[in-house]
Design a protein around this motif. Sequence first.
Motif, PDB file in Angstrom:
ATOM      1  N   GLU A 199       0.786  -1.177   0.120  1.00 30.79           N
ATOM      2  CA  GLU A 199      -0.058   0.061  -0.081  1.00 30.79           C
ATOM      3  C   GLU A 199       0.837   1.176  -0.052  1.00 30.79           C
ATOM      4  O   GLU A 199       0.724   2.206  -0.645  1.00 30.79           O
ATOM      5  N   TYR A 200       1.918   1.298   0.792  1.00 35.68           N
ATOM      6  CA  TYR A 200       2.701   2.436   0.680  1.00 35.68           C
ATOM      7  C   TYR A 200       3.459   2.449  -0.712  1.00 35.68           C
ATOM      8  O   TYR A 200       3.571   3.674  -0.941  1.00 35.68           O
ATOM      9  N   ALA A 201       3.632   1.437  -1.429  1.00 38.15           N
ATOM     10  CA  ALA A 201       4.564   1.573  -2.620  1.00 38.15           C
ATOM     11  C   ALA A 201       3.495   2.119  -3.605  1.00 38.15           C
ATOM     12  O   ALA A 201       3.559   3.111  -4.483  1.00 38.15           O
ATOM     13  N   ALA A 202       2.101   1.718  -3.575  1.00 37.08           N
ATOM     14  CA  ALA A 202       0.997   2.189  -4.477  1.00 37.08           C
ATOM     15  C   ALA A 202       1.026   3.907  -4.090  1.00 37.08           C
ATOM     16  O   ALA A 202       0.854   4.796  -4.843  1.00 37.08           O
ATOM     17  N   ALA A 203       0.872   4.181  -2.788  1.00 39.22           N
ATOM     18  CA  ALA A 203       0.914   5.419  -2.344  1.00 39.22           C
ATOM     19  C   ALA A 203       2.034   6.446  -3.019  1.00 39.22           C
ATOM     20  O   ALA A 203       1.729   7.449  -3.471  1.00 39.22           O
ATOM     21  N   LEU A 221      12.847   9.176  -6.055  1.00 35.73           N
ATOM     22  CA  LEU A 221      13.674   8.667  -5.350  1.00 35.73           C
ATOM     23  C   LEU A 221      12.959   7.793  -4.304  1.00 35.73           C
ATOM     24  O   LEU A 221      13.029   6.784  -3.725  1.00 35.73           O
ATOM     25  N   LEU A 222      11.740   8.616  -3.792  1.00 33.56           N
ATOM     26  CA  LEU A 222      10.780   7.875  -2.673  1.00 33.56           C
ATOM     27  C   LEU A 222       9.903   6.831  -3.399  1.00 33.56           C
ATOM     28  O   LEU A 222       9.985   5.545  -2.813  1.00 33.56           O
ATOM     29  N   LYS A 223       9.639   7.043  -4.636  1.00 30.31           N
ATOM     30  CA  LYS A 223       8.980   5.919  -5.532  1.00 30.31           C
ATOM     31  C   LYS A 223      10.015   4.652  -5.639  1.00 30.31           C
ATOM     32  O   LYS A 223       9.545   3.449  -5.204  1.00 30.31           O
ATOM     33  N   LYS A 224      11.290   4.977  -5.843  1.00 32.06           N
ATOM     34  CA  LYS A 224      11.996   3.955  -6.110  1.00 32.06           C
ATOM     35  C   LYS A 224      12.321   3.028  -4.727  1.00 32.06           C
ATOM     36  O   LYS A 224      12.337   1.776  -4.960  1.00 32.06           O
ATOM     37  N   GLY A 225      12.562   3.656  -3.740  1.00 30.89           N
ATOM     38  CA  GLY A 225      12.628   3.028  -2.619  1.00 30.89           C
ATOM     39  C   GLY A 225      11.673   2.263  -2.060  1.00 30.89           C
ATOM     40  O   GLY A 225      11.713   0.973  -1.682  1.00 30.89           O
ATOM     41  N   ALA A 226      10.520   2.735  -2.278  1.00 32.66           N
ATOM     42  CA  ALA A 226       9.151   1.850  -1.954  1.00 32.66           C
ATOM     43  C   ALA A 226       9.188   0.637  -2.764  1.00 32.66           C
ATOM     44  O   ALA A 226       8.606  -0.413  -2.415  1.00 32.66           O
ATOM     45  N   LEU A 227       9.495   0.926  -4.267  1.00 30.53           N
ATOM     46  CA  LEU A 227       9.356  -0.092  -5.036  1.00 30.53           C
ATOM     47  C   LEU A 227      10.659  -1.359  -4.957  1.00 30.53           C
ATOM     48  O   LEU A 227      10.288  -2.481  -4.904  1.00 30.53           O
ATOM     49  N   ASP A 228      11.658  -0.697  -4.396  1.00 32.68           N
ATOM     50  CA  ASP A 228      12.583  -1.801  -4.096  1.00 32.68           C
ATOM     51  C   ASP A 228      12.193  -2.613  -2.778  1.00 32.68           C
ATOM     52  O   ASP A 228      12.366  -3.896  -2.742  1.00 32.68           O
ATOM     53  N   ALA A 229      11.481  -2.021  -1.923  1.00 33.08           N
ATOM     54  CA  ALA A 229      10.835  -2.757  -0.710  1.00 33.08           C
ATOM     55  C   ALA A 229       9.982  -3.668  -0.932  1.00 33.08           C
ATOM     56  O   ALA A 229       9.772  -4.660  -0.444  1.00 33.08           O
ATOM     57  N   ILE A 230       9.215  -3.654  -2.202  1.00 38.28           N
ATOM     58  CA  ILE A 230       8.434  -4.839  -2.476  1.00 38.28           C
ATOM     59  C   ILE A 230       8.697  -5.610  -3.570  1.00 38.28           C
ATOM     60  O   ILE A 230       7.963  -6.462  -4.052  1.00 38.28           O
ATOM     61  N   SER A 231      10.120  -5.568  -4.076  1.00 37.72           N
ATOM     62  CA  SER A 231      10.411  -6.271  -5.277  1.00 37.72           C
ATOM     63  C   SER A 231      10.442  -7.810  -4.899  1.00 37.72           C
ATOM     64  O   SER A 231      10.302  -8.670  -6.032  1.00 37.72           O
ATOM     65  N   ASP A 232      10.267  -8.116  -3.794  1.00 41.97           N
ATOM     66  CA  ASP A 232      10.233  -9.539  -3.601  1.00 41.97           C
ATOM     67  C   ASP A 232       8.743 -10.192  -3.319  1.00 41.97           C
ATOM     68  O   ASP A 232       8.116 -11.375  -3.213  1.00 41.97           O
ATOM     69  N   LEU A 233       7.450  -9.222  -3.559  1.00 36.05           N
ATOM     70  CA  LEU A 233       6.188  -9.478  -3.266  1.00 36.05           C
ATOM     71  C   LEU A 233       5.710  -9.185  -4.707  1.00 36.05           C
ATOM     72  O   LEU A 233       4.487  -9.815  -4.752  1.00 36.05           O
ATOM     73  N   VAL A 234       6.189  -8.736  -5.752  1.00 31.20           N
ATOM     74  CA  VAL A 234       5.405  -8.478  -7.041  1.00 31.20           C
ATOM     75  C   VAL A 234       6.233  -9.142  -7.964  1.00 31.20           C
ATOM     76  O   VAL A 234       7.562  -9.022  -8.033  1.00 31.20           O
ATOM     77  N   GLU A 235       5.837  -9.230  -9.311  1.00 28.65           N
ATOM     78  CA  GLU A 235       6.278  -9.509 -10.779  1.00 28.65           C
ATOM     79  C   GLU A 235       6.865  -8.346 -11.396  1.00 28.65           C
ATOM     80  O   GLU A 235       6.196  -7.293 -11.128  1.00 28.65           O
ATOM     81  N   ASP A 236       8.039  -8.556 -11.693  1.00 27.55           N
ATOM     82  CA  ASP A 236       8.983  -7.699 -12.254  1.00 27.55           C
ATOM     83  C   ASP A 236       8.716  -7.708 -13.776  1.00 27.55           C
ATOM     84  O   ASP A 236       9.300  -8.503 -14.363  1.00 27.55           O
TER      85      ASP A 236
END
Length: 123
Positions: A56-60, A100-115
């Motif tokens: 949810e944070y990544a989506a935000a 940068l904020l978006k990249k950090g959030a996406l890096d934090a979910i890289s194990d949870l979503v399909e790339d």
Amino acid sequence: MLNTDNIITLFCKLSNLSSSSKDQYVYLINNANYCVSQRLLKPLAQYTLDEVDRLEYAAACIAFYDYTAVELAKERTYIASTGKFVEDIGDMPRLRAAALLKKGALDAISDLVEDDGFLFVNI
């Protein structure tokens, strides 16, 4: 789908918008929610609360990046006398910070979503 209300709350904190002002940006929030939700590796119910919070944070953060880009575009005046114009927004500190904020959030979910080569790319 992720909890839209939670994403809205996070988006409002990031953008410093009141919940009543966010209405004109709900399309960005819904798009970000859809974008993340469609790339989940497993059904949402199988994620832990911490993982859902990260999603949810990544989506935000995605919505916030898009919001920042929209707002910066509104602040610009584009004039093209030759039929072609180029506006380099890569050097704008606000957009770089949002990216940068978006990249950090996406890096934090890289194990949870399909790339799929789209979510993790900034334009």
